[in-house]
Design an enzyme around this catalytic site. Structure first.
Site, mmCIF file in Angstrom:
data_model
loop_
_atom_site.group_PDB
_atom_site.id
_atom_site.type_symbol
_atom_site.label_atom_id
_atom_site.label_comp_id
_atom_site.label_asym_id
_atom_site.label_seq_id
_atom_site.Cartn_x
_atom_site.Cartn_y
_atom_site.Cartn_z
ATOM 1 N N GLU A 190 -37.781 35.766 8.193
ATOM 2 C CA GLU A 190 -38.872 34.997 7.577
ATOM 3 C C GLU A 190 -39.220 33.800 8.457
ATOM 4 O O GLU A 190 -38.386 33.358 9.251
ATOM 5 C CB GLU A 190 -38.428 34.490 6.202
ATOM 6 N N LYS A 199 -39.703 30.189 9.993
ATOM 7 C CA LYS A 199 -39.008 28.899 9.835
ATOM 8 C C LYS A 199 -40.096 27.833 9.703
ATOM 9 O O LYS A 199 -40.809 27.546 10.663
ATOM 10 C CB LYS A 199 -38.105 28.624 11.040
ATOM 11 N N ASP A 222 -41.971 24.367 9.436
ATOM 12 C CA ASP A 222 -41.725 23.066 10.047
ATOM 13 C C ASP A 222 -42.120 21.956 9.068
ATOM 14 O O ASP A 222 -43.184 21.348 9.177
ATOM 15 C CB ASP A 222 -42.538 22.948 11.345
ATOM 16 N N TYR A 248 -36.848 29.238 -0.374
ATOM 17 C CA TYR A 248 -36.168 30.267 0.414
ATOM 18 C C TYR A 248 -34.650 30.266 0.272
ATOM 19 O O TYR A 248 -33.968 31.063 0.892
ATOM 20 C CB TYR A 248 -36.537 30.144 1.895
ATOM 21 N N LYS A 289 -35.665 30.189 17.530
ATOM 22 C CA LYS A 289 -36.733 29.208 17.760
ATOM 23 C C LYS A 289 -37.787 29.743 18.733
ATOM 24 O O LYS A 289 -37.453 30.480 19.670
ATOM 25 C CB LYS A 289 -36.144 27.917 18.338
ATOM 26 N N CYS A 297 -54.718 -5.880 36.650
ATOM 27 C CA CYS A 297 -55.014 -5.318 35.335
ATOM 28 C C CYS A 297 -56.403 -4.681 35.341
ATOM 29 O O CYS A 297 -57.374 -5.331 35.730
ATOM 30 C CB CYS A 297 -54.946 -6.424 34.300
ATOM 31 N N CYS A 333 -58.887 -6.881 33.044
ATOM 32 C CA CYS A 333 -59.349 -8.240 33.327
ATOM 33 C C CYS A 333 -59.184 -8.635 34.790
ATOM 34 O O CYS A 333 -59.603 -9.719 35.181
ATOM 35 C CB CYS A 333 -58.623 -9.241 32.431
ATOM 36 N N CYS A 337 -49.782 -7.187 32.788
ATOM 37 C CA CYS A 337 -50.917 -8.026 33.146
ATOM 38 C C CYS A 337 -50.554 -9.474 32.824
ATOM 39 O O CYS A 337 -49.965 -9.763 31.788
ATOM 40 C CB CYS A 337 -52.128 -7.594 32.313
ATOM 41 N N CYS A 384 -57.510 -11.586 28.885
ATOM 42 C CA CYS A 384 -57.579 -10.136 29.078
ATOM 43 C C CYS A 384 -58.109 -9.464 27.808
ATOM 44 O O CYS A 384 -57.475 -9.547 26.759
ATOM 45 C CB CYS A 384 -56.192 -9.607 29.424
HETATM 46 S S1 IVH Z 1 -32.414 28.603 5.264
HETATM 47 C C1 IVH Z 1 -28.049 27.641 4.659
HETATM 48 N N1 IVH Z 1 -34.885 29.308 5.679
HETATM 49 O O1 IVH Z 1 -34.582 24.723 8.821
HETATM 50 C C2 IVH Z 1 -29.381 27.849 5.223
HETATM 51 N N2 IVH Z 1 -34.233 27.145 6.365
HETATM 52 O O2 IVH Z 1 -32.556 24.166 10.857
HETATM 53 C C3 IVH Z 1 -30.400 27.027 4.602
HETATM 54 N N3 IVH Z 1 -36.059 25.814 7.318
HETATM 55 O O3 IVH Z 1 -32.676 22.475 6.925
HETATM 56 C C4 IVH Z 1 -31.677 27.018 5.313
HETATM 57 N N4 IVH Z 1 -37.626 27.321 7.105
HETATM 58 O O4 IVH Z 1 -35.190 22.630 6.458
HETATM 59 C C5 IVH Z 1 -33.985 28.340 5.818
HETATM 60 N N5 IVH Z 1 -37.061 30.049 5.933
HETATM 61 C C6 IVH Z 1 -36.151 29.093 6.068
HETATM 62 C C7 IVH Z 1 -36.472 27.851 6.627
HETATM 63 C C8 IVH Z 1 -35.483 26.900 6.775
HETATM 64 C C9 IVH Z 1 -37.349 26.096 7.495
HETATM 65 C C10 IVH Z 1 -35.439 24.546 7.727
HETATM 66 C C11 IVH Z 1 -34.605 23.877 6.662
HETATM 67 C C12 IVH Z 1 -33.245 23.695 7.274
HETATM 68 C C13 IVH Z 1 -33.541 23.790 8.731
HETATM 69 C C14 IVH Z 1 -32.334 24.260 9.499
#
Ligand code: IVH
Length: 830
Positions: free
Chosen positions: A141, A143, A145, A253, A341, A446, A449, A464, A470
């Site tokens: 799934e 991740k 941000d 999640y 990542k 600068c 000025c 400067c 300035c």
């Molecule tokens: S699972 C025990 N699932 O990533 C595992 N984390 O680097 C619990 N995050 O602190 C996290 N998307 O803030 C999980 N689909 C996802 C996520 C996710 C973002 C973040 C979360 C976590 C951090 C870890």
């Protein structure tokens, strides 16, 4: 922080400077070092903020942090939501009540390559004692941000919500979470457990983020750097009305404590969340091999730019909860999950020019002007080049960066965006360097000025020297003057300050308070700005405006609002006023210390009046700076030269050699110190002349009194005197004082204290002061401290672990606040 911790604090030896220059670090070593540094820095933060007992000097602390940031800048893909660079001791000094997670909130280990994902799958199988032909099912799934959040539902109702914090204890953001429309107040379904902590990510969508930033700009407030910061800033608001106005969203999640479970698999749990009407991510799939995981990773990677929210990787989790239980954890991450990542997005583009920006204190900052290029869906045309060393290929620690290769106009640069909006230069593509490209000559004047720009020893910044003449510095000073911790004038953001400056309406801070006399010109300036923006938009989109609204009416309201906001700030506290002046080395802490000591602006100005003629001059400072000559010897020397019985070199017939010997003897100089003086000043007569000048220019007691105020010191005192010695600065002070009222600081007594006459009870453990300190502080402020809660109690200050007293207070409806809130409330009075 001051650079000299109190003498009573034992300092540990500074950590050895990391041996490998950041530019040469392999990624694996970088990841390890980041983890070690993070622990070290977090420890220092705790000792500084929580225990009030730092064990390193600020200089050493800064070195650690800089190294951490440099490594992160080089390997942005190693940066995650918990990065130290995203928080400054915030985890410990928080305005929010704390919530202890019943089950800790963990983080994830990272993988950066296909091979690492394959290893993860192998590791899982090996640990479970499975053969190569056995399969394990995983979920994959996005991740997200954002920032993770734990929502506690009891009997299906949302009862509390907490941020991750340090994983064990988070911040209570319940009121704010309740304003997020997507998060249900009640969970619907027959299989909802009595108690469940639902965990997931609070985030902000890309469109919403852009719109929020546009609103921020409009309101004259700073923009957020990226959607994650915007989400975090919005969730961590003390006023939940502000959170409510921010478009936050959520994906569930994971979970923490659960009294029962509706499913035996990860995907089954997430399906249950969805049935209970919690938002879940639609791009979650089941995979049965590393190849499946990688295919899903690529698919999500391709769709990344069009998802409408930021993601920074893909998370893989073992699906079976039974297998998850067997796999368990290594340190603070589950063995059953990993975050794959995305690499930082990079692109190569041409450096068209280098722009030099001038800051409030005159610092010249180079900015790369790039041929516009799309990096990860965003058009990039600027990147920071930090300072002249950076352009030359020298890092903050004096070590080469980019293998020592300099940056030239006309070069092709590899740039990257890693989450943040401000992109970085990663490298120079040397193969593409044009034959005519010359080394960049950093300006010594600068650009705003034309004044000389100088670089002090041991500084990477060139400044400067133009001061108030300035225009660039003038604009930055006004920006500082109206900023949040100074005069805090709403509606005067960076753009508006520039606009008013360019229109000639605000050239000095005092002009702000005279704007009311220029209403018509103000309206015109704003109107012209709007027109200009509309034209730019039209040019960009190729579309003409649909309707022309009653601009006059809107401008009128905008101007009225601004003038009202300005009027509101005519009464200002003494420390704010001082800080707003933007005197170099006079930050908030110094301003507060001065206010505490002198109580009123008049008293401080009187002190400055006396201190200015007594401040040390160059000649004295030069003498003090000679290696081996300390304060005592310098004072001995000038005392000797001032003794009437010693003829001075300038007197007719005096023999410099004899005179100097007498002076040296009298000041008890050893031979090394004598040599040092000769090396610096030269001939005997010159030494005598220099000592006579030093005598004239040594600090007088009036200056020493000022420099001796705790938290002020000689540097800030000199800087203040320099400021005050300038006619135009005194004129500025007079002009300001004609417009604003600077409140005198209350003497530290109980009168006027917000808790005078109140009965206060402290309960639970206090983290930022001892019980005795808390009691003494309260009593000093005129409060009565009681040991138990009754109907007569006015206020309960509750820390973690508070029990029956807290319950009783709640039952009686007594106001309960956290330790931080207490400190905030009494802050200005102690
Ligand atoms: S699972 C025990 N699932 O990533 C595992 N984390 O680097 C619990 N995050 O602190 C996290 N998307 O803030 C999980 N689909 C996802 C996520 C996710 C973002 C973040 C979360 C976590 C951090 C870890």
């Amino acid at each position: 922080m001051t650079d000299t911790p109190s003498a009573a604090t034992p300092l540990s030896a500074p950590s050895p400077l990391r041996a490998v220059p950041v530019g040469d670090l392999a990624r694996e070593d970088a990841a390890n070092e980041l983890a070690v540094l993070a622990d070290e820095i977090a420890g220092h933060d705790r000792r500084y903020y929580q225990d009030d007992a730092p064990t390193v000097s600020d200089g050493e602390y800064d070195r650690l942090r800089r190294r951490y940031e440099d490594i992160e800048a080089r390997f942005p893909e190693l940066k995650d939501a918990e990065s130290l660079s995203e928080r400054v001791g915030a985890a410990v000094v928080s305005k929010f009540a704390k919530i202890t997670h019943q089950v800790p909130m963990l983080s994830l280990a990272n993988a950066f390559s296909d091979a690492e994902v394959e290893e993860f799958v192998e590791r899982v199988k090996r640990f479970l004692d499975l053969g190569p032909d056995d399969t394990v099912t995983f979920t994959a799934e996005p991740k997200i941000d954002g920032l993770s959040c734990s929502l506690r539902y009891e009997s299906g109702r949302l009862v509390s919500a907490a941020t991750r914090g340090d994983g064990q204890v988070g911040e209570d953001v319940t009121a704010n979470v309740r304003t997020i429309g997507e998060i249900p107040d009640r969970l619907a379904g027959a299989d909802v457990p009595d108690v469940i902590d639902v965990r997931g990510e609070v985030y902000m969508g890309a469109q919403d983020f852009l719109a929020l930033n546009a609103r921020q700009t409009e309101a004259g407030k700073p923009e957020f750097a990226n959607p994650r910061n915007a989400a975090a800033g919005s969730l961590r608001q003390l006023d939940s009305n502000i959170t409510a106005s921010r478009p936050l969203r959520f994906f569930a999640y994971a979970w923490g404590e659960a009294s029962s479970r509706p499913a035996e698999t990860q995907h089954g749990m997430v399906d249950a969340f969805a049935r209970w009407r919690l938002p879940t991510n639609p791009l979650t799939v089941l995979c049965r091999s590393a190849a499946d995981l990688l295919a899903h990773y690529r698919m999500i990677g391709e769709r990344r730019a069009t998802l409408g929210y930021d993601i920074d990787g893909v998370v893989y989790k073992v699906d079976s909860l039974e297998l998850q239980r067997r796999l368990g954890f290594i340190s603070r991450s589950p063995r059953w999950a990993i975050a794959h990542k995305f690499p930082a997005e990079q692109a190569v583009t041409e450096l068209l020019d280098i722009d030099i920006q001038v800051g409030r204190t005159g610092a010249l900052t180079p900015v790369a002007k790039l041929a516009p290029i799309t990096v990860g869906g965003v058009v990039v045309s600027n990147a920071s080049l930090h300072n002249e060393d950076y352009i030359q290929g020298i890092g903050g620690d004096g070590e080469p960066i980019r293998g020592g290769i300099d940056i030239r106009i006309g070069d092709f640069l590899t740039i990257q965006r890693a989450g943040d909006v401000i992109p970085q230069v990663v490298n120079v593509v040397l193969d593409r360097r044009p034959a005519h490209a010359a080394p960049y000559a950093f300006p010594h004047t600068c650009p705003a000025c034309g004044s000389h720009a100088v670089r002090e020893e041991n500084e990477s910044v060139r400044r400067c020297t133009g001061g108030l003449v300035c225009p660039a510095q003038a604009v930055e000073r006004i920006r500082h003057f109206v900023s949040r911790n100074a005069f805090d004038i709403e509606g005067l953001g960076d753009e508006n300050v520039q606009l008013l400056f360019d229109a000639g309406l605000v050239r000095t801070p005092a002009d702000i308070f005279r704007l009311q006399d220029h209403g018509e010109e103000l309206r015109k300036a704003f109107f012209a700005q709007r027109e200009q923006r509309a034209r730019e938009r039209e040019a960009e989109t190729g579309r003409a405006r649909k309707t022309v609204r009653s601009e006059d009416q809107r401008q009128f309201l905008g101007v009225e609002k601004l003038l009202a906001a300005i009027d509101e700030r005519r009464d200002v506290t003494f420390p704010r006023f001082l800080f707003a002046l933007g005197v170099r080395h006079v930050g908030e802490a110094t301003a507060k210390a001065l206010a505490k000591r002198y109580l009123s602006l008049d008293a401080l100005l009187e002190t400055l009046e006396a201190a200015v003629p007594g401040r040390p001059g160059e000649a004295w400072l030069r003498l003090l700076g000679i290696a081996g000559v300390g304060q005592t010897r310098a004072e001995g020397l000038v005392a000797a030269i001032a003794t009437e019985t010693i003829p001075t070199a300038t007197e007719a017939g005096a023999d410099p050699e004899t005179t100097l010997r007498m002076v040296f003897d009298r000041a008890k100089l050893n031979s090394r110190q004598r040599v040092a003086l000769r090396t610096v000043y030269g001939a005997d007569a010159d030494i005598l002349a220099a000592l006579a000048a030093a005598h004239q220019q040594m600090p007088r007691p009036e200056f020493r009194d000022l420099a001796g105020v705790p938290d002020v010191g000689e540097v800030a005192a000199s800087s203040l005197c320099e400021f005050y010695a300038e006619d135009r600065n005194r004129a500025l002070l007079d002009a300001l004082r004609a417009e604003v009222r600077v409140a005198a600081q209350a003497a530290p007594t109980a009168s006027g204290s917000p808790v005078a006459g109140k009965t206060v009870v402290f309960t639970g453990s206090l983290e930022r002061m001892t019980r005795e300190e808390a009691k003494a502080m309260a009593e000093r402020l005129g409060a009565k401290v009681a040991g138990s809660v009754s109907a007569k109690t006015h206020l309960v200050v509750a820390g973690p672990g508070a029990g029956s007293k807290l319950e009783k207070a709640q039952a009686l409806g007594v106001e309960v606040i956290t330790e931080d809130q207490w400190l905030e409330r009494v802050g200005e009075h102690v």
